[in-house]
Design an enzyme around this catalytic site. Structure first.
Site, PDB file in Angstrom:
ATOM      1  N   GLY A 113       0.765  -1.235   0.000  1.00  0.00           N
ATOM      2  CA  GLY A 113       0.000   0.000   0.000  1.00  0.00           C
ATOM      3  C   GLY A 113       0.797   1.286   0.000  1.00  0.00           C
ATOM      4  CD1 TRP A 131       4.399   3.250  -4.856  1.00  0.00           C
ATOM      5  CD2 TRP A 131       3.520   3.044  -6.899  1.00  0.00           C
ATOM      6  NE1 TRP A 131       5.443   3.162  -5.744  1.00  0.00           N
ATOM      7  CE2 TRP A 131       4.944   3.030  -7.001  1.00  0.00           C
ATOM      8  CE3 TRP A 131       2.765   2.913  -8.050  1.00  0.00           C
ATOM      9  CZ2 TRP A 131       5.602   2.908  -8.228  1.00  0.00           C
ATOM     10  CZ3 TRP A 131       3.421   2.790  -9.280  1.00  0.00           C
ATOM     11  CH2 TRP A 131       4.815   2.790  -9.370  1.00  0.00           C
ATOM     12  CG  ASP A 152      -1.477  -7.063  -4.548  1.00  0.00           C
ATOM     13  OD1 ASP A 152      -1.370  -8.313  -4.480  1.00  0.00           O
ATOM     14  OD2 ASP A 152      -0.532  -6.328  -4.845  1.00  0.00           O
ATOM     15  CG  ASN A 159      -4.583 -12.628 -10.006  1.00  0.00           C
ATOM     16  OD1 ASN A 159      -4.133 -11.738 -10.731  1.00  0.00           O
ATOM     17  ND2 ASN A 159      -3.988 -13.806  -9.877  1.00  0.00           N
ATOM     18  CG  ASP A 208       5.511  -1.017  -8.007  1.00  0.00           C
ATOM     19  OD1 ASP A 208       6.353  -0.966  -8.915  1.00  0.00           O
ATOM     20  OD2 ASP A 208       5.824  -1.018  -6.803  1.00  0.00           O
ATOM     21  CE  LYS A 256       8.188  -2.879  -9.941  1.00  0.00           C
ATOM     22  NZ  LYS A 256       8.180  -3.794  -8.763  1.00  0.00           N
TER      23      LYS A 256
END
Length: 245
Positions: free
Chosen positions: A79, A81, A102, A118, A143, A183
């Site tokens: 958490g 970000w 997440d 997911n 990320d 990312k």
């Protein structure tokens, strides 16, 4: 232990012995964590992870975060970000502007809608859109990273797959002018993805914040100025519902 030098790193350097049940790689990871100035700083300043400083540094340079924005955080746990963006955009429990997802469990955060799911599930995009209340997002963050195998090519393909799916989702939910930050690994963003981003966004660059470990292949692709989805011929593709917000 040996005395460290330098400004924020005057703390003692910690050496970790290899325990009987701990592998050499896990020992190196633990030693790196214990001696990482960003880890110590995140604990002192109340951030959930050192990753918070990556986003803070990117924002300081590129001015991504603005009050009132609606933001989706993909692969959000634990958490860090979400903490940063909720504070910058003024998200509250009464008017949440940040949606995080997440598959790992994540503790609640003020002003953040936390979804334990997911992102690769078929219904995940629809769940995120519902959490946005039908509104468009101003920024999509990713990320996400697949567990590494140690095989460079395999790891690159895995993270590029996640980035491609995240970019596809961003095109569906971003408002005009919106941005996408994800990312990737050094070695080059795949040509097709980069071409698609350049077609749909006014600016596409790679960034590597100082908080990213210098020995890591990690970096980020930043796409700004969303122009709307276009096809391979450069024709703008309208939303299914042109009156949708």
């Amino acid at each position: 232990m040996s005395q460290g030098k330098g400004d924020g790193s005057r703390a003692l350097h910690v050496r970790v012995k290899t325990a009987r049940r701990r592998t050499a790689s896990s020992t190196r990871w633990l030693q790196r964590q214990l001696n990482d100035p960003y880890v110590r700083r995140s604990k002192a300043e109340g951030y959930r992870s050192r990753a918070a400083y990556k986003l803070l540094e990117i924002d300081e340079k590129h001015k991504l975060l603005k009050p009132g924005q609606r933001i989706v955080d993909l692969g959000a746990a634990p958490g860090g970000w979400s903490q940063v963006v909720a504070a910058h955009v003024g998200s509250t429990d009464e008017d949440p502007k940040v949606v995080s997802i997440d598959y790992l469990e994540m503790d609640a955060l003020p002003g953040v809608i936390v979804l334990q799911k997911n992102f690769l599930d078929e219904d995940a995009p629809a769940v995120l859109v519902a959490a946005l209340g039908g509104r468009k997002a101003d920024l999509v963050l990713s990320d996400m990273a697949a567990p590494t195998t140690g095989h460079k090519k395999t790891d690159h393909l895995r993270i590029m797959h996640l980035c491609e799916i995240a970019a596809e989702f961003a095109r569906d939910v971003l408002a005009p002018g919106g941005a996408f930050l994800a990312k990737v690994f050094q070695g080059g963003t795949e040509g097709t993805l980069l071409a698609d981003l350049k077609r749909d966004f006014a600016q596409v660059i790679h960034v590597k914040p100082a908080a990213s470990r210098q020995d890591s292949a990690e970096l980020y692709v930043l796409a700004r100025g969303f122009r709307g989805r276009t096809d391979v011929l450069g024709t703008h593709v309208e939303d299914d519902d042109p009156d949708a917000p």
